[in-house]
Design a protein around this motif. Sequence first.
Motif, PDB file in Angstrom:
ATOM      1  N   ASP A 165      38.214 -20.073  14.042  1.00 49.20           N
ATOM      2  CA  ASP A 165      38.225 -18.658  13.672  1.00 49.20           C
ATOM      3  C   ASP A 165      36.937 -18.278  12.977  1.00 49.20           C
ATOM      4  OD1 ASP A 165      40.601 -18.112  14.749  1.00 49.20           O
ATOM      5  OD2 ASP A 165      41.748 -18.066  12.883  1.00 49.20           O
ATOM      6  N   ALA A 166      36.512 -19.172  12.060  1.00 50.12           N
ATOM      7  CA  ALA A 166      35.263 -18.907  11.345  1.00 50.12           C
ATOM      8  C   ALA A 166      34.106 -18.852  12.330  1.00 50.12           C
ATOM      9  CB  ALA A 166      35.022 -19.981  10.294  1.00 50.12           C
ATOM     10  N   MET A 167      34.108 -19.770  13.314  1.00 46.83           N
ATOM     11  CA  MET A 167      33.045 -19.756  14.329  1.00 46.83           C
ATOM     12  C   MET A 167      33.035 -18.433  15.090  1.00 46.83           C
ATOM     13  SD  MET A 167      31.352 -22.689  14.827  1.00 46.83           S
ATOM     14  CE  MET A 167      31.079 -22.872  16.571  1.00 46.83           C
ATOM     15  N   MET A 168      34.257 -17.966  15.432  1.00 46.64           N
ATOM     16  CA  MET A 168      34.331 -16.732  16.219  1.00 46.64           C
ATOM     17  C   MET A 168      33.906 -15.517  15.408  1.00 46.64           C
ATOM     18  SD  MET A 168      37.690 -17.000  18.563  1.00 46.64           S
ATOM     19  CE  MET A 168      37.290 -16.352  20.163  1.00 46.64           C
ATOM     20  N   ALA A 169      33.986 -15.638  14.089  1.00 49.92           N
ATOM     21  CA  ALA A 169      33.601 -14.506  13.257  1.00 49.92           C
ATOM     22  C   ALA A 169      32.087 -14.321  13.239  1.00 49.92           C
ATOM     23  CB  ALA A 169      34.111 -14.696  11.835  1.00 49.92           C
TER      24      ALA A 169
ATOM     25  N   ARG B 215      18.668  -0.799   6.747  1.00 56.27           N
ATOM     26  CA  ARG B 215      18.766   0.662   6.845  1.00 56.27           C
ATOM     27  C   ARG B 215      18.370   1.120   8.247  1.00 56.27           C
ATOM     28  NH1 ARG B 215      14.027   3.684   4.252  1.00 56.27           N
ATOM     29  NH2 ARG B 215      13.219   3.025   6.261  1.00 56.27           N
ATOM     30  N   ASN B 216      17.235   0.584   8.761  1.00 58.01           N
ATOM     31  CA  ASN B 216      16.788   0.976  10.091  1.00 58.01           C
ATOM     32  C   ASN B 216      17.834   0.647  11.149  1.00 58.01           C
ATOM     33  OD1 ASN B 216      14.454   1.808   8.929  1.00 58.01           O
ATOM     34  ND2 ASN B 216      13.195   0.123   9.697  1.00 58.01           N
ATOM     35  N   SER B 217      18.415  -0.544  11.028  1.00 59.04           N
ATOM     36  CA  SER B 217      19.425  -0.949  12.012  1.00 59.04           C
ATOM     37  C   SER B 217      20.652  -0.061  11.932  1.00 59.04           C
ATOM     38  CB  SER B 217      19.843  -2.403  11.796  1.00 59.04           C
ATOM     39  OG  SER B 217      18.854  -3.259  12.263  1.00 59.04           O
ATOM     40  N   VAL B 218      21.048   0.280  10.702  1.00 55.95           N
ATOM     41  CA  VAL B 218      22.230   1.118  10.550  1.00 55.95           C
ATOM     42  C   VAL B 218      21.986   2.487  11.181  1.00 55.95           C
ATOM     43  CG1 VAL B 218      23.619   2.367   8.859  1.00 55.95           C
ATOM     44  CG2 VAL B 218      23.159  -0.057   8.535  1.00 55.95           C
ATOM     45  N   VAL B 219      20.775   3.027  11.008  1.00 57.53           N
ATOM     46  CA  VAL B 219      20.453   4.314  11.637  1.00 57.53           C
ATOM     47  C   VAL B 219      20.594   4.194  13.152  1.00 57.53           C
ATOM     48  CG1 VAL B 219      18.609   5.962  12.078  1.00 57.53           C
ATOM     49  CG2 VAL B 219      18.950   5.072   9.782  1.00 57.53           C
ATOM     50  N   LEU B 220      20.007   3.130  13.704  1.00 59.73           N
ATOM     51  CA  LEU B 220      20.057   2.921  15.153  1.00 59.73           C
ATOM     52  C   LEU B 220      21.499   2.799  15.646  1.00 59.73           C
ATOM     53  CD1 LEU B 220      18.622   2.271  17.812  1.00 59.73           C
ATOM     54  CD2 LEU B 220      18.466  -0.093  17.081  1.00 59.73           C
ATOM     55  N   ALA B 221      22.260   1.898  14.996  1.00 57.83           N
ATOM     56  CA  ALA B 221      23.638   1.670  15.431  1.00 57.83           C
ATOM     57  C   ALA B 221      24.478   2.914  15.228  1.00 57.83           C
ATOM     58  CB  ALA B 221      24.238   0.496  14.670  1.00 57.83           C
ATOM     59  N   ILE B 361      37.560  -1.735  19.853  1.00 57.00           N
ATOM     60  CA  ILE B 361      36.179  -1.346  19.602  1.00 57.00           C
ATOM     61  C   ILE B 361      35.679  -1.945  18.298  1.00 57.00           C
ATOM     62  CG2 ILE B 361      34.718   0.614  18.996  1.00 57.00           C
ATOM     63  CD1 ILE B 361      36.688   2.154  20.998  1.00 57.00           C
ATOM     64  N   MET B 362      36.558  -1.949  17.295  1.00 52.96           N
ATOM     65  CA  MET B 362      36.152  -2.536  16.029  1.00 52.96           C
ATOM     66  C   MET B 362      35.844  -4.021  16.216  1.00 52.96           C
ATOM     67  SD  MET B 362      35.945  -0.295  13.832  1.00 52.96           S
ATOM     68  CE  MET B 362      36.450  -0.096  12.158  1.00 52.96           C
ATOM     69  N   LEU B 363      36.660  -4.691  17.010  1.00 48.95           N
ATOM     70  CA  LEU B 363      36.406  -6.110  17.245  1.00 48.95           C
ATOM     71  C   LEU B 363      35.139  -6.309  18.063  1.00 48.95           C
ATOM     72  CD1 LEU B 363      40.021  -7.200  18.024  1.00 48.95           C
ATOM     73  CD2 LEU B 363      38.675  -7.813  16.045  1.00 48.95           C
ATOM     74  N   HIS B 364      34.752  -5.257  18.758  1.00 47.71           N
ATOM     75  CA  HIS B 364      33.582  -5.356  19.618  1.00 47.71           C
ATOM     76  C   HIS B 364      32.288  -5.284  18.820  1.00 47.71           C
ATOM     77  CE1 HIS B 364      31.718  -5.324  23.477  1.00 47.71           C
ATOM     78  NE2 HIS B 364      31.066  -4.221  23.228  1.00 47.71           N
ATOM     79  N   VAL B 365      32.395  -5.022  17.540  1.00 45.35           N
ATOM     80  CA  VAL B 365      31.200  -4.908  16.711  1.00 45.35           C
ATOM     81  C   VAL B 365      30.331  -6.174  16.801  1.00 45.35           C
ATOM     82  CG1 VAL B 365      30.421  -4.855  14.317  1.00 45.35           C
ATOM     83  CG2 VAL B 365      32.028  -3.175  15.124  1.00 45.35           C
ATOM     84  N   ASN B 366      31.000  -7.315  16.947  1.00 43.02           N
ATOM     85  CA  ASN B 366      30.280  -8.562  17.156  1.00 43.02           C
ATOM     86  C   ASN B 366      29.262  -8.471  18.286  1.00 43.02           C
ATOM     87  OD1 ASN B 366      30.733 -10.552  15.414  1.00 43.02           O
ATOM     88  ND2 ASN B 366      32.398 -11.523  16.519  1.00 43.02           N
ATOM     89  N   THR B 409      29.056 -10.543   7.398  1.00 38.76           N
ATOM     90  CA  THR B 409      29.880  -9.671   6.558  1.00 38.76           C
ATOM     91  C   THR B 409      30.265  -8.416   7.322  1.00 38.76           C
ATOM     92  OG1 THR B 409      28.510 -10.447   4.742  1.00 38.76           O
ATOM     93  CG2 THR B 409      30.026  -8.659   4.268  1.00 38.76           C
ATOM     94  N   VAL B 410      29.290  -7.836   8.020  1.00 40.97           N
ATOM     95  CA  VAL B 410      29.593  -6.643   8.802  1.00 40.97           C
ATOM     96  C   VAL B 410      30.650  -6.961   9.848  1.00 40.97           C
ATOM     97  CG1 VAL B 410      28.647  -4.996  10.450  1.00 40.97           C
ATOM     98  CG2 VAL B 410      27.314  -5.638   8.453  1.00 40.97           C
ATOM     99  N   ALA B 411      30.453  -8.073  10.550  1.00 39.29           N
ATOM    100  CA  ALA B 411      31.377  -8.417  11.633  1.00 39.29           C
ATOM    101  C   ALA B 411      32.788  -8.680  11.106  1.00 39.29           C
ATOM    102  CB  ALA B 411      30.861  -9.642  12.382  1.00 39.29           C
ATOM    103  N   VAL B 412      32.879  -9.492  10.062  1.00 41.65           N
ATOM    104  CA  VAL B 412      34.195  -9.843   9.537  1.00 41.65           C
ATOM    105  C   VAL B 412      34.846  -8.642   8.862  1.00 41.65           C
ATOM    106  CG1 VAL B 412      35.426 -11.402   8.012  1.00 41.65           C
ATOM    107  CG2 VAL B 412      33.479 -12.221   9.255  1.00 41.65           C
ATOM    108  N   GLY B 413      34.030  -7.850   8.154  1.00 37.26           N
ATOM    109  CA  GLY B 413      34.546  -6.668   7.485  1.00 37.26           C
ATOM    110  C   GLY B 413      35.148  -5.682   8.462  1.00 37.26           C
ATOM    111  N   THR B 414      34.469  -5.458   9.584  1.00 36.73           N
ATOM    112  CA  THR B 414      35.025  -4.514  10.560  1.00 36.73           C
ATOM    113  C   THR B 414      36.312  -5.050  11.158  1.00 36.73           C
ATOM    114  OG1 THR B 414      33.486  -5.451  12.138  1.00 36.73           O
ATOM    115  CG2 THR B 414      32.957  -3.294  11.239  1.00 36.73           C
TER     116      THR B 414
END
Lengths: 325, 432
Positions: A165-169, B215-221, B361-366, B409-414
């Motif tokens: 799971d951690a890897m997939m994150a 900041r630049n990346s956040v603007v783009l995304a 879509i949220m999971l697609h943030v990765n 953090t962004v990926a897991v947070g979303t």
Amino acid sequence: MPDTTKTTPVPADAVETDNTENGSNGAAAEAEKQPGRLRETVSILLSSKTALVGFVIVAFWVGVAVFAPYLTEYSPFDQDWKAPNKGPSAEHILGTDELGRDLWARLIYGARVVLVVMPVNDNVVLPGGTAIWGVVVALIVGAFLGLVSGYKGGWIDEITMRLLDAMMAIPVILLYLIIVAAIGASAVNVVIAITIVGVPGIARLVRSLTLDIKTREYIRAAETRGESAWYIMFVEILPNTRGPIIIDAMLRIGYAIFAMGTLGFLGIGMPPPSPDWGSMVAKGRAFILMGSPWAALWPSLAIASLVVGLNLLADGIREESMRYQ
Amino acid sequence: MIVFIVRRFLLLLLTMVLVSVAVFMIAEWSPGNIAKNVLGAFITPEQEASFLKQNGFDKSMPTRYLYWVAGNDWIASGKIGMPLKKQITDKGFEEWWAVDDDGSLLRWKVDGDTLVAIRKKDDGTTEEFKDDSRWTAIDGGKHEFWGVDTQNHAVRWVKGDTEKVWVFVMGSGWVESSGGPKEYIPLKKGFVRGDPGISFRTGRPVAKSLFVRLRNSVVLAGCAFAIVMPLALLLGMIAGLREGSFKDRFLSIGGMMFSVVPEFATGIFLTLIFSMWLGWLPGASVLGDAAPWEKPMMLVLPVLTLTLIELGYVLRITRASMVEVMKSPYIRTAFLKGLPYKQVVMKHAVKNALIAPITVIMLHVNWLLGGIVIVEVVFGYPGLGAYLLDSALYKDFNALEAGAMIMVTVAVGTQLIADIIYTFLNPRIRYA
């Protein structure tokens, strides 16, 4: 929680089709043993325009990759310093890159590296494309982890799954960057990168299949016979998971090609000067605004057409076979 | 509900810890080459060892991990016996100082056998004086001293030992110096306290450049996201209303094509069309120090590339969800009740069809993050992704690990947010 891997249900016979078309592993031979299935496969292919278009594109690339040495008089490494960055001409049908290398030769040898051969080092070249190897190794590792954690359960399962799971994150691109930063760029490392990224998804899939199969009666019977856990896992369970696994693998080959291109583009794929679509684009990109877009255009088109072809094929087959049911 | 969120949050923390260990271990597997990247390819093994030592790479993996996460100024402070303080100079470099009893700032250097202290007063002026009284006697008739050197390390000097070491001096590069330093702790506050260390590539604090890049990346995304979402949901629903119609086939095959083609290929095609043949847009995003919103033209192609790729994916998911909803019994019932088509679609179908896409879509943030890295590289856009690539290629660990953790953090947070939204949207879910 929904899985991020895009698994699509495809009936088993459709899978065999995919394999024959890729012509990369020995599945063609297997399909020939069953003439009924082959005929069914061909009829699916012919009845769906989408699948047919996809098949033609994929077959084209497999064809040029296999016969690359006979399709060009140039080697992908021959430099012609008198004619760098030229457009298409009679001598070079697709033009030349910044070192005067023939783009057609590099393009088809690039397809060869993806689909047909894997250069381990200067002397050793393995059959089977680099992308294919990545998927195969990921399958072996992932299937092993999934089987063990699904069958054994308990703390082994808990720890394995938490780690995966951690890897997939971790965002995939980040894994690539970190892995390659640590181990450098080579064909073997591309395979390792594709493997590490693929393993968690495959392990999850195999685990869920194992959890289902392990409740069946023939497993109970084997346990009663006193078979060892390894025997049950690899002889009783594993063969029965193959359907969904093969389907998953087919989708992964498309993604592995995508990944190879991306790695190459980032400069962390195949080491130069090997003909790699991604790195060809990365090199050629610098010359677009100088007026010679060819070196970037052709490999971009190549990789785009190959992945679109693979997806059209899979989509078409899925739709057709669903209609039959 | 609360229990569910708390449990998910704890799981997120556990994931973050595991990921940080994994990122750290994989990234620092072989620290050897960083020395070659910074010092050049022709360094001697002694220089390399000296460099690795000064940057803490001679320590064991767990120690390095601890330093990286929680910092080491508190450890060093205990050894020196004085509190430590970090200052940022006008030019953006970091300086560590020990705080003396009277509140003035101290650093030391060793000149032969003499310990020289550098005192910085409140008005910014510095003075140097001999400070030999600080040596403490150790076994074998030698003297040692723990202090802060001028290169932001806590150093244990041993009097009389004059090994040569290679020291980095701002402005003049790496120079040989002597003075018997025995042990180094490269001072940093640690990632969780907002200081991921110094970038080997630029010599400046990672945190500062990371902020601008992020900041630049956040603007783009953000731009891409704002365009993709409404458009893709709308098109997906149009496609899903009548499965198999021409509109449906056109949209779903078109969407598939855009979403499976690698980002760099799409980027190249768009550059060729819009900046080479039509000449409308710049083919590279040259921002310099300007913020992206000051040069909006530079944003168009990167945003367009991201949009095309994400559009197809979201469209296909929305379509699949819509198709499923349109087949469900309650839609048939609504039609059979005699409700107008428009009302059935707007009131009954759309709401239910949106559940699946929003969470997926949220999971697609990765994947979106991956796309951003490539798009930034294609167009030379100075965002987090390009920064990560440069850092990875240079083996600039502090920058790579910090950037990686932000991405994770962004990926897991979303994902957490997706889970929470899902429970709100779909009351059938039990919070088990």
